[in-house]
Design a protein around this motif. Structure first.
Motif, PDB file in Angstrom:
ATOM      1  N   UNK A 298       0.830  -1.209   0.000  1.00  0.00           N
ATOM      2  CA  UNK A 298       0.000   0.000   0.000  1.00  0.00           C
ATOM      3  C   UNK A 298       0.866   1.261   0.000  1.00  0.00           C
ATOM      4  N   UNK A 299       0.442   2.262  -0.786  1.00  0.00           N
ATOM      5  CA  UNK A 299       1.070   3.595  -0.870  1.00  0.00           C
ATOM      6  C   UNK A 299       2.438   3.590  -1.544  1.00  0.00           C
ATOM      7  N   UNK A 329      -3.020  -1.243 -15.143  1.00  0.00           N
ATOM      8  CA  UNK A 329      -2.651  -2.219 -14.111  1.00  0.00           C
ATOM      9  C   UNK A 329      -2.889  -3.633 -14.630  1.00  0.00           C
ATOM     10  N   UNK A 337      -9.542  -8.331  -7.799  1.00  0.00           N
ATOM     11  CA  UNK A 337      -9.946  -7.276  -6.869  1.00  0.00           C
ATOM     12  C   UNK A 337      -8.913  -7.016  -5.787  1.00  0.00           C
ATOM     13  N   UNK A 339      -5.108  -5.182  -4.587  1.00  0.00           N
ATOM     14  CA  UNK A 339      -4.345  -3.947  -4.804  1.00  0.00           C
ATOM     15  C   UNK A 339      -3.403  -4.094  -6.004  1.00  0.00           C
ATOM     16  N   UNK A 340      -3.391  -3.088  -6.896  1.00  0.00           N
ATOM     17  CA  UNK A 340      -2.527  -3.194  -8.078  1.00  0.00           C
ATOM     18  C   UNK A 340      -1.258  -2.350  -7.969  1.00  0.00           C
ATOM     19  N   UNK A 341      -1.260  -1.335  -7.101  1.00  0.00           N
ATOM     20  CA  UNK A 341      -0.034  -0.546  -7.024  1.00  0.00           C
ATOM     21  C   UNK A 341       0.946  -1.187  -6.029  1.00  0.00           C
ATOM     22  N   UNK A 377       2.380  10.810   4.879  1.00  0.00           N
ATOM     23  CA  UNK A 377       1.089  10.166   5.152  1.00  0.00           C
ATOM     24  C   UNK A 377       0.494  10.611   6.481  1.00  0.00           C
TER      25      UNK A 377
ATOM     26  N   UNK B  24      -1.159   6.228 -10.048  1.00  0.00           N
ATOM     27  CA  UNK B  24      -1.102   5.343  -8.903  1.00  0.00           C
ATOM     28  C   UNK B  24       0.288   5.402  -8.262  1.00  0.00           C
ATOM     29  N   UNK B  25       0.435   5.403  -6.974  1.00  0.00           N
ATOM     30  CA  UNK B  25      -0.621   5.284  -5.958  1.00  0.00           C
ATOM     31  C   UNK B  25      -1.088   6.635  -5.399  1.00  0.00           C
ATOM     32  N   UNK B  28      -4.612   7.076  -3.927  1.00  0.00           N
ATOM     33  CA  UNK B  28      -4.848   6.290  -2.703  1.00  0.00           C
ATOM     34  C   UNK B  28      -4.159   6.970  -1.514  1.00  0.00           C
ATOM     35  N   UNK B  29      -2.995   7.547  -1.768  1.00  0.00           N
ATOM     36  CA  UNK B  29      -2.288   8.283  -0.705  1.00  0.00           C
ATOM     37  C   UNK B  29      -3.131   9.487  -0.276  1.00  0.00           C
ATOM     38  N   UNK B  51      -6.791   4.698 -14.138  1.00  0.00           N
ATOM     39  CA  UNK B  51      -7.634   3.500 -14.169  1.00  0.00           C
ATOM     40  C   UNK B  51      -7.363   2.562 -12.988  1.00  0.00           C
ATOM     41  N   UNK B  52      -6.166   2.618 -12.431  1.00  0.00           N
ATOM     42  CA  UNK B  52      -5.850   1.721 -11.311  1.00  0.00           C
ATOM     43  C   UNK B  52      -6.709   2.030 -10.083  1.00  0.00           C
ATOM     44  N   UNK B  55      -9.675  -0.272  -9.082  1.00  0.00           N
ATOM     45  CA  UNK B  55      -9.390  -1.484  -8.312  1.00  0.00           C
ATOM     46  C   UNK B  55      -8.837  -1.117  -6.934  1.00  0.00           C
ATOM     47  N   UNK B  56      -7.989  -0.089  -6.905  1.00  0.00           N
ATOM     48  CA  UNK B  56      -7.226   0.180  -5.686  1.00  0.00           C
ATOM     49  C   UNK B  56      -8.028   0.876  -4.589  1.00  0.00           C
ATOM     50  N   UNK B  59      -9.826  -1.934  -2.866  1.00  0.00           N
ATOM     51  CA  UNK B  59      -8.828  -2.751  -2.158  1.00  0.00           C
ATOM     52  C   UNK B  59      -8.347  -2.032  -0.897  1.00  0.00           C
ATOM     53  N   UNK B  60      -8.147  -0.708  -1.004  1.00  0.00           N
ATOM     54  CA  UNK B  60      -7.746   0.081   0.180  1.00  0.00           C
ATOM     55  C   UNK B  60      -8.809  -0.029   1.273  1.00  0.00           C
ATOM     56  N   UNK B  62     -10.920  -2.412   1.823  1.00  0.00           N
ATOM     57  CA  UNK B  62     -10.873  -3.747   2.428  1.00  0.00           C
ATOM     58  C   UNK B  62      -9.687  -3.845   3.387  1.00  0.00           C
ATOM     59  N   UNK B  63      -8.519  -3.314   2.979  1.00  0.00           N
ATOM     60  CA  UNK B  63      -7.325  -3.433   3.815  1.00  0.00           C
ATOM     61  C   UNK B  63      -7.399  -2.537   5.044  1.00  0.00           C
TER      62      UNK B  63
END
Lengths: 377, 87
Positions: A298-299, A329, A337, A339-341, A377, B24-25, B28-29, B51-52, B55-56, B59-60, B62-63
């Protein structure tokens, strides 16, 4: 202390010593046209037949079911499109898994551009095609021409329930076995399949199409007048024989290699999850290829991660958009489904050592921490 | 989400993060950095051309234990990925 490592065997395994030795000898003697009736031609023909027999025996099929092709991709195209051609009067519908290799996706697009249709079979979070959802009603189609499902996934390692899927559908199945051949026993139930030699330590430029006896396969391309009517172009005899030698060597050593690699990947899965915060280790943890694993941080920018790992001596692949020529991605990660990054795929060469894996696992947390430290962050 | 007819120009989310053009990312950040600006139960929209993010963002969620609501579109037809802050 750093032990550098090439951790991208799933993209291409280094040439196996058995393949190198065979290739050098075969380059010397395997130059002639195997269709001719003179001595050098008979030599080439013998070498080609020998290669075919070895590959057949290693993959559990008959020699006349094996056709050497100029690449794994070409074998995939022949396997998918040739089955569709054989089913043309029944149905133009190709159903393929959502996480298939791009060669299968491209074959489907080609089919669709010529009047056929393609539907995508969804996968679960671990990447399995869901076999229970394969009735024509749930797929929303009136007929089914061909089903294409890989033996195991090339990015996340998940083994597909091929035999179960073949049982569940009333259509012949094409199986892309490029990532799996030489690594695991191939499942049953398929009509055609494709393998790629450079994935198991053979040279690049050699694939094989497998067509089961009784499968209705028609050449989707112009064809040629070679020994094997399913292929085209002058046979790469030295390449085929070297590929067979490598496959034989890895098949014979598999009882030792597969458990060792499976345990090393288990170590990676466990330690990455324990030492890198906010990481997702994906794919089936047990029913998987022995030599590869994928995780996403993540990130973290995937390109920065691959670049920094390379600087420290580790060669890895990534499914993140920023590392792809298409800037998309990975469709595999997207379909699952996950995380792709910040994505990394680690795949072990046949001779990968515990030291290499340990060195990678020791450095990875620092690399991730340093990249994250650059964002506030 | 945001399906109220005629209300598309007046989004129901409490915070809109303009991540157009970010790769990306970065979207999300941005989401991780700012989602706590809304109250628990309120919505954040990540407006992203990358486009990412499709999905992301889920996913974020969920995590990080947040709720992914749906994909909407802004008035300029950019995808908006809508998240509900639940903790």
């Amino acid at each position: 202390m750093t032990t550098p490592a090439y951790l991208d065997a799933a993209s291409s395994e280094p040439l196996h010593p058995a393949a190198r030795e065979t290739l050098l000898a075969a380059l010397e003697h395997g130059y002639a046209d195997p269709r001719r009736l003179h001595g050098p031609a008979r030599n080439a023909r013998l070498m080609l037949d020998n290669a075919r027999e070895v590959v057949a025996s290693c993959l559990g099929v008959r020699p006349d079911e094996v056709t050497f092709t100029p690449s794994g991709t070409h074998a995939v195209h022949l396997g998918v499109l040739g089955l569709l051609a054989g089913r043309a009067r029944v149905s133009p519908v190709l159903a393929r898994g959502a996480v298939e290799h791009s060669s299968v996706v491209h074959a489907g697009d080609w089919h669709a551009a010529r009047g056929g249709s393609v539907i995508e079979l969804p996968v679960d979070r671990e990447g399995h095609v869901v076999a229970s959802a394969l009735s024509m009603e749930s797929l929303g189609v009136e007929s089914l021409g061909v089903v294409a499902v890989q033996a195991a996934n090339h990015e996340v390692g998940t083994v597909q329930p091929v035999a179960e899927i073949a049982d569940a559908v009333d259509a012949p199945l094409f199986m892309d076995a490029c990532a799996a051949a030489g690594r695991i026993d191939l499942p049953t139930g398929w009509a055609t399949a494709a393998v790629s030699a450079h994935k198991w330590g053979g040279p690049a430029g050699v694939g094989a199409l497998l067509v089961r006896k009784g499968a209705r396969w028609r050449n989707p391309f112009p064809g040629d007048d070679r020994i094997d009517e399913r292929s085209l172009g002058f046979e790469n005899v030295p390449g085929a024989l070297a590929s067979a030698a490598a496959l034989q060597a890895v098949t014979e050593a598999r009882a030792e290699i597969a458990p060792r690699q499976h345990a090393l990947v288990e170590e990676i899965r466990t330690r990455v999850a324990a030492t890198v915060p906010d990481v997702e280790v994906v794919g089936d943890p047990d029913s998987r290829l022995p030599h590869l694993v994928t995780f996403s941080c993540l990130y973290v920018d995937g390109e920065a991660l691959v670049t920094e790992l390379d600087r420290r001596g580790f060669g890895v692949a990534s499914g993140s958009a920023c590392t792809a020529s298409t800037l998309q991605p990975s469709h595999v990660l997207a379909a699952m489904g996950v995380l792709t990054h910040g994505n990394v795929r680690v795949s072990l060469t046949l001779d990968a050592t515990a030291d290499q894996v340990d060195s990678f696992l020791t450095q990875l947390p620092d690399v991730v921490r340093a990249i994250r430290a650059q964002v506030d962050l | 989400m945001n399906a109220d007819a005629g209300r598309a120009a007046e989004p129901a989310w409490a915070l809109e993060l303009d991540c157009r053009g970010m790769r990306c990312p970065a979207p999300i950040i941005e989401l991780a950095r700012r989602y706590t600006e809304v109250g628990i139960g309120e919505l954040v929209a990540v407006v992203a051309t990358d486009v990412a993010a499709r999905v992301d963002v889920p996913a974020w969620c969920r995590m990080r234990g947040q709720e992914y609501v749906d994909e909407a579109v802004t008035t300029d037809c950019t995808p908006a990925y809508v998240v509900r802050r639940v903790s």
